[in-house]
Enzyme design. Structure first.
Site, mmCIF file in Angstrom:
data_model
loop_
_atom_site.group_PDB
_atom_site.id
_atom_site.type_symbol
_atom_site.label_atom_id
_atom_site.label_comp_id
_atom_site.label_asym_id
_atom_site.label_seq_id
_atom_site.Cartn_x
_atom_site.Cartn_y
_atom_site.Cartn_z
ATOM 1 N N LYS A 132 14.459 101.301 25.070
ATOM 2 C CA LYS A 132 15.706 101.093 25.823
ATOM 3 C C LYS A 132 15.526 99.897 26.735
ATOM 4 O O LYS A 132 14.402 99.588 27.122
ATOM 5 C CB LYS A 132 16.025 102.331 26.667
ATOM 6 C CG LYS A 132 17.479 102.458 27.048
ATOM 7 C CD LYS A 132 18.243 103.173 25.970
ATOM 8 C CE LYS A 132 19.721 103.234 26.256
ATOM 9 N NZ LYS A 132 20.396 104.160 25.322
ATOM 10 N N ASP A 172 24.984 99.859 25.079
ATOM 11 C CA ASP A 172 25.029 101.097 25.865
ATOM 12 C C ASP A 172 26.078 100.794 26.942
ATOM 13 O O ASP A 172 26.920 99.901 26.737
ATOM 14 C CB ASP A 172 23.636 101.413 26.443
ATOM 15 C CG ASP A 172 23.508 102.853 26.949
ATOM 16 O OD1 ASP A 172 23.266 103.755 26.131
ATOM 17 O OD2 ASP A 172 23.677 103.092 28.166
ATOM 18 N N ASN A 247 33.517 103.188 25.180
ATOM 19 C CA ASN A 247 33.441 103.340 23.731
ATOM 20 C C ASN A 247 33.233 104.804 23.288
ATOM 21 O O ASN A 247 33.929 105.288 22.391
ATOM 22 C CB ASN A 247 32.295 102.425 23.266
ATOM 23 C CG ASN A 247 31.897 102.671 21.859
ATOM 24 O OD1 ASN A 247 31.059 103.516 21.596
ATOM 25 N ND2 ASN A 247 32.521 101.962 20.935
HETATM 26 N N1 GLU Z 1 22.912 103.386 23.349
HETATM 27 C C1 GLU Z 1 23.092 104.275 22.240
HETATM 28 C C2 GLU Z 1 22.280 105.535 22.462
HETATM 29 O O1 GLU Z 1 22.146 105.961 23.579
HETATM 30 C C3 GLU Z 1 22.865 103.622 20.897
HETATM 31 C C4 GLU Z 1 21.562 102.975 20.661
HETATM 32 C C5 GLU Z 1 21.461 102.168 19.372
HETATM 33 O O2 GLU Z 1 22.413 102.122 18.615
HETATM 34 O O3 GLU Z 1 20.381 101.608 19.169
HETATM 35 O O4 GLU Z 1 21.817 106.194 21.569
#
Ligand code: GLU
Length: 452
Positions: A132, A172, A247
């Site tokens: 992340k 995100d 989103n």
């Molecule tokens: N931010 C999203 C999550 O919390 C998607 C992450 C992604 O697609 O790599 O899973």
């Protein structure tokens, strides 16, 4: 043979050590607690998991990068933000996880998100590790040109740490299609490579997958439907409260509506909107996605069925289902008590860790079906992995094909969590099921790959 309670004591010691070694990171402590609290049954039953160092390695990121992000605002003033990328675990595949741009971002927040991502990604059954990143940059009120300059500066450092076989960021909170476009452009410029699989959530026409924008919200609704089916019910005619208006919230409302439920709320940091007739998605999308406005504008323009409640909590609105889709710790003990009093049947997490631990316990004790984010919101990252697969094959799939794969993945995550919970004497406990099933997959890969 070690008993469960002896194992729990060992895990509790480890938790104390985690708090000690990672001071001032309350969100990371919370995420680690939530997982380690449920692992005793599996660690006690399978001695290889008690191997010294396994869980200690799991809670320590493989790599953490923190960097300066200088950029110029429209007045020519130099601004300085902080950038992060935590590459937590790559036993199952390249690090995978989004980037969050929000003023609340710090190392502890990114570590909590990265830690959750390891188990979530494992549950998808696909080959993706956990990571992340993000920044304390606040895109709110910034011009397109400012956002572009920020993204270019951010990527000017980040590019050296990522790659389609190494680490694949996505969106995100605060990072959507616009930001991914600017980030991808700068990556391409610096590296002189058309490496589509280095980022996901790209635009259609230049490597993005159909259904990726919808995937997290759609997936969460499918997970909630599977939990209801387990209890002999379906979504038809159910009233749902949804928080957030980004989103995830938008596509949660879209899928709920398509499946016959009535989604009556959305929110942002200024308050919430309740609309008895059900949220009008065209209007919400226009305000949020085109105008980048606030939800009070929705109530102003919608007419008599809707009202805006400044500073209120969406959980006060009576409903059969609750789908928190905004941010961490947005649904606390008091909110859970209100939901229970109003007869809620299921709570399914579209955001990451939106429900506090006390609220989770209360909901579970009251017999409410509770879908933890690692399982319930895994549809987004799952379709990201499908986007990577399409990029590798230099092809693109139809929306129908992606949606079908998403539905299969969500059903399979639900079944895995459900069966794992039963296997470890916690029937109906999706938190335990998700944590253990995700852990087993990652731990097996880590054991097979040696001490690294
Ligand atoms: N931010 C999203 C999550 O919390 C998607 C992450 C992604 O697609 O790599 O899973």
């Amino acid at each position: 043979m070690t008993t469960r309670s002896e194992t729990q004591t060992t895990l509790d010691h480890l938790l104390t050590e985690i708090e000690h070694r990672n001071p001032a990171q309350p969100e990371f402590h919370q995420a680690a607690h939530e997982v380690l609290e449920t692992l005793a049954p599996v660690v006690a039953a399978r001695p290889e998991y008690a191997e010294p160092g396994l869980i200690e390695r799991l809670v320590e990121p493989e790599r953490q990068v923190i960097f300066r992000v200088p950029w110029q605002d429209d007045q020519g003033r130099v601004r300085v933000n902080r950038g992060f990328r935590v590459e937590f675990n790559s036993a199952l595949g390249p690090y995978k996880g989004g980037l969050r741009f929000h003023p609340s971002v710090n190392l502890g927040v990114i570590k909590f998100l990265g830690f959750e991502q390891i188990f979530k990604n494992a549950l998808t059954g696909l080959g993706i590790g956990g990571g992340k990143g993000g920044s304390d940059f606040d895109p709110h009120g910034r011009s397109d040109a400012e956002v572009m300059r920020f993204c270019q500066s951010f990527m000017t450092e980040l590019y050296r740490h990522i790659g389609e076989h190494t680490d694949v960021p996505a969106g995100d909170i605060g990072v959507g299609g616009r930001e991914i476009g600017y980030l991808f452009g700068q990556y391409r410029r610096i590296t002189n490579r058309w490496e589509a699989g280095v980022l996901t959530g790209k635009g259609q026409g230049w490597g993005g997958s159909l259904i990726r924008p919808e995937a997290t919200g759609y997936g969460n609704v499918l997970f909630a439907a599977a939990m209801l089916r387990e209890r002999g019910e379906d979504l038809e005619g159910q009233t749902a409260v949804v928080s957030g208006s980004g989103n995830v919230a938008i596509y949660t409302i879209e899928k709920l509506t398509a499946l016959g439920a009535n989604a009556v709320t959305c929110s942002d940091s200024s308050g919430y909107v309740v609309d008895e007739k059900g949220i009008d998605l065209d209007l919400l999308k226009q305000i949020k996605e085109v105008e980048r406005g606030r939800v009070d504008a929705y109530a102003e323009r919608r007419g008599a069925s809707a009202r805006f409640v400044p500073g209120g909590r969406v959980w006060d609105v009576p409903a059969d289902l609750a789908l928190p889709s905004a941010t961490q710790n947005e649904l606390d003990e008091n909110d859970a008590a209100t939901l229970i009093r109003n007869g809620v049947k299921a709570v399914s997490e579209g955001a990451n860790m939106p429900t506090t631990p006390e609220a989770v316990h209360l909901l579970q004790q009251a017999g409410v079906a509770f879908g933890p984010g690692k399982a319930a919101n895994a549809g987004g990252v799952a379709v990201s992995a499908l986007e990577m697969a399409q990029n590798h094959a230099r092809t693109s799939w139809t929306a129908a094909r992606v949606e079908e794969e998403l539905a299969d993945i969500m059903t399979s995550i639900h079944t895995t969590c459900h069966e794992t919970a039963e296997r470890y004497d916690a029937p109906g406990d999706y938190v335990t099921g998700a944590n253990i099933a995700g852990f087993e997959r990652v731990a097996d890969a880590m054991l097979a790959q040696g001490v690294i």
